[in-house]
Design an enzyme around this catalytic site. Structure first.
Site, PDB file in Angstrom:
ATOM      1  N   SER A 520      42.709  12.177  14.651  1.00  0.00           N
ATOM      2  CA  SER A 520      44.590  11.847  14.842  1.00  0.00           C
ATOM      3  C   SER A 520      44.267  10.286  14.066  1.00  0.00           C
ATOM      4  CB  SER A 520      45.010  11.097  16.351  1.00  0.00           C
ATOM      5  OG  SER A 520      44.409   9.866  16.975  1.00  0.00           O
ATOM      6  N   LYS A 563      50.505   6.518  22.211  1.00  0.00           N
ATOM      7  CA  LYS A 563      50.627   5.518  20.471  1.00  0.00           C
ATOM      8  C   LYS A 563      51.333   5.149  20.464  1.00  0.00           C
ATOM      9  CE  LYS A 563      46.888   8.710  18.951  1.00  0.00           C
ATOM     10  NZ  LYS A 563      47.085  10.238  18.344  1.00  0.00           N
TER      11      LYS A 563
END
Length: 620
Positions: A520, A563
């Site tokens: 990511s 996140k």
């Protein structure tokens, strides 16, 4: 004649040929008589020993016969008096237990067969105890004992909400099951659930609440570190000290055939030369098979279809695919700061006050203080460390009261250092100014989300790519993919096409002592690298996540909720996410979403356009 006597005796004695030959070769009469005397003494000793042994055997036989005769006489006397001996009483008790246990036909047949063997077996036999223990296990299991389910959905919801804050997915699944069970009846198969989430998020305790809400018994079995298949299925009765497996033992302890059965830490099960315990769990956790679960010790099928199995795991990946397929996975994500605040006020602080002999009249916690403990003294997705720190504050306050300070004390952020010491953790915050070659990424960790910075710089060299910061294999490949993308699109990005001929590129992710991995950070690395090559600064208030391909496409990633919460905590204003992750924002609390600006992208060019600024005047 002495010589003739010696020869006569030797001929009629049971001597070996070489011994007879030895006597014939001895011509001296005296010596011949001495030798034959020696041999005769030996034979006499053998005969005496044989006679002694025969006498002992006869004595033992007489004793056994006497005991047998006396026991038969005792039985006859007891029969005349209407009394029964101890062994017959024991056999009759076991027979009564078999009738009371309401065993299924196959188990009944096996129990009666074993009881017939036991009845014919003397109590002194080694197998007597083994057979009796087996029958005790067989008759003490709850074959037909069930607790009655309380299917009042409103009551169950109230109990679940009392015990746990949030965990909406889990609560909804249990309430749905109870509603369907009320409509369908008892022939409905119980679900096999798997709660996956970080430590301290309430996976085990929610199992107890489910049992309380449904009115069922609760049992828990920890699978962490189990490496022997026999722990699950049991040992065969041919082994000394054999016992049923842990599943049957737990059902025995529960006392009913429909408990809530929690299998804790299913992702920690290991395999070695003794077999694979996870393979032994396949039958127990399969609704199509567990109505006839076979334990090696019992050797008769036991019905587990009424048991509600709940497994817990911190990570789903270590669980074998065949086992995953049999379970319904429910993810329990980490709690947000506001959720932790509510849980602390409703559950943790009252519990710690009670445990430490305090009350709200001597100590109170402000919301800001609780958030301060959460932010600067813990780094976790769950609540265990938060409760420990609250407990530490309570213990120190209890000591002050013991020393005479009994006035009411309010815990504020300023007082936290007095009770807990300096801050233990420092959360990454947004950069103070726009910088060239530094981009802000978002990462998922077992303790929740976090922000990370990616730094890129150029130096004279020969086109080498240097990666530092304890990057895992996947993250290193993401960096190489970003580097190859920059080289292949150099002209369109405004980069000199021969930049790698005279320069080395160094990409570094700070917090170098912490291992990092995953795809990511690909977008973050690409932005940092292009910024360093074009000398364009990256906006300080933009955080990003996403996987990058060599063609410049941005692929979706996981952990979006964690996140986004990390970006909000770090003071970010804008977040760049892959287009396919737009649906995942539903999991983010609304009050967090309102304070952020989201940009959804499909290609890296869109990311660069949203993050890179024009270089300052005079920048080279």
């Amino acid at each position: 004649e002495p010589g003739m006597i010696a020869d006569f005796v030797a001929i009629h004695s049971n001597l070996k040929p070489e011994e007879s030959q030895e006597i014939l070769e001895t011509l001296d009469i005296k010596k011949r008589l001495e030798k034959i005397t020696t041999f005769m003494n030996r034979e006499l000793e053998i005969l005496e020993l044989g006679s002694k042994i025969q006498s002992q055997v006869k004595s033992e036989m007489d004793k056994s016969q006497r005991e047998f005769l006396l026991r038969e006489q005792l039985k006859a006397i007891q029969k005349e008096l209407g009394e029964v001996d101890e062994r017959t009483v024991e056999i009759n008790e076991i027979r009564a237990k078999i009738e009371e246990a309401k065993l299924p036909p196959e188990a009944t047949k096996e129990a009666e067969r074993e009881l017939d063997r036991l009845e014919k077996m003397p109590p002194q036999a080694a197998e007597y105890t083994t057979a009796r223990t087996y029958l005790e296990w067989l008759t003490s299991l709850p074959w037909a004992v069930s607790t009655e389910d309380n299917l009042d959905v409103a009551r169950a919801q109230k109990i679940l909400d009392e015990d746990h804050y949030d965990l909406e997915k889990v609560k909804e699944r249990i309430l749905d099951y109870m509603a369907v069970r009320g409509l369908k009846g008892e022939d409905m198969k119980s679900p096999i659930l798997c709660f996956v989430g970080p430590p301290g998020t309430g996976k085990t305790s929610i199992g107890k609440s489910i049992a309380r809400a449904m009115g069922r018994n609760f049992i828990r079995l920890s699978l962490g570190g189990i490496r022997d298949e026999a722990e699950i299925r049991g040992h065969r009765r041919t082994y000394v000290g054999a016992l049923p497996g842990r599943i049957i033992q737990s059902i025995h302890r529960a006392g009913s055939n429909n408990p809530v059965f929690m299998l804790d830490e299913i992702d920690k099960v290991g395999a070695d030369f003794r077999g694979d315990p996870s393979a032994a769990l396949l039958e127990a956790l399969d609704p199509e098979q567990n109505f006839a679960f076979s334990d090696h010790y019992l050797e008769v099928p036991f019905d587990l279809s009424k048991v509600m199995f709940i497994t817990t795991a911190n990570l789903i990946d270590p669980i074998p695919p065949a086992l995953q397929d049999r379970m319904e996975v429910l993810e329990l994500p980490g709690y947000t700061e506001m959720e932790k605040l509510h849980i602390a006020k409703k559950f943790l602080i009252p519990r710690q006050l009670e445990d430490n002999g305090l009350s709200s009249s001597v100590i109170t916690f402000s919301d800001a203080a609780i958030l301060g403990i959460t932010r600067y003294y813990t780094r976790e997705a769950g609540l265990r460390n938060l409760e420990r720190e609250i407990g530490t504050v309570c213990r120190k306050r209890a000591r002050q009261i013991a020393l005479g300070d009994k006035k009411k004390t309010g815990i504020t952020p300023k007082k936290l250092e007095d009770y807990l010491g300096p801050h233990k953790f420092r959360h990454e915050v947004a950069e103070r100014s726009d910088e060239i070659g530094v981009s802000t990424g978002l990462a998922w960790t077992p303790a929740g989300g976090d922000v990370l910075f990616v730094e890129s710089t150029l130096m004279p060299g020969k086109g080498n790519l240097i990666l530092t910061g304890q990057l895992g294999d996947v993250m290193q490949e993401s960096a190489r993919a970003a580097f190859s993308f920059a080289r292949s699109r150099a002209a369109s990005l405004g980069i000199k096409e021969d930049f790698y001929d005279k320069n080395d590129v160094h990409i570094h992710v700070p917090a170098g002592a912490i291992p990092k991995d995953g795809p990511s950070a690909g977008v973050t690395m690409a932005v940092s690298l292009v910024s360093a090559l074009t000398k364009k600064p990256v906006s300080k208030d933009v955080a990003m996540t996403g996987e990058i391909t060599l063609r410049g496409k941005v692929l979706p990633v996981g952990g979006i909720k964690e996140k986004v919460l990390a970006a909000n905590r770090a003071g970010m204003k804008r977040i760049i996410l892959p287009r396919d992750n737009e649906k995942d924002l539903k999991e983010v609390p609304e009050h967090v979403r309102k304070g952020l600006d989201f940009t959804f992208v499909e290609r890296i060019e869109e990311v660069l356009k949203a993050t890179l600024k024009q270089p300052a005047a005079g920048a080279k």
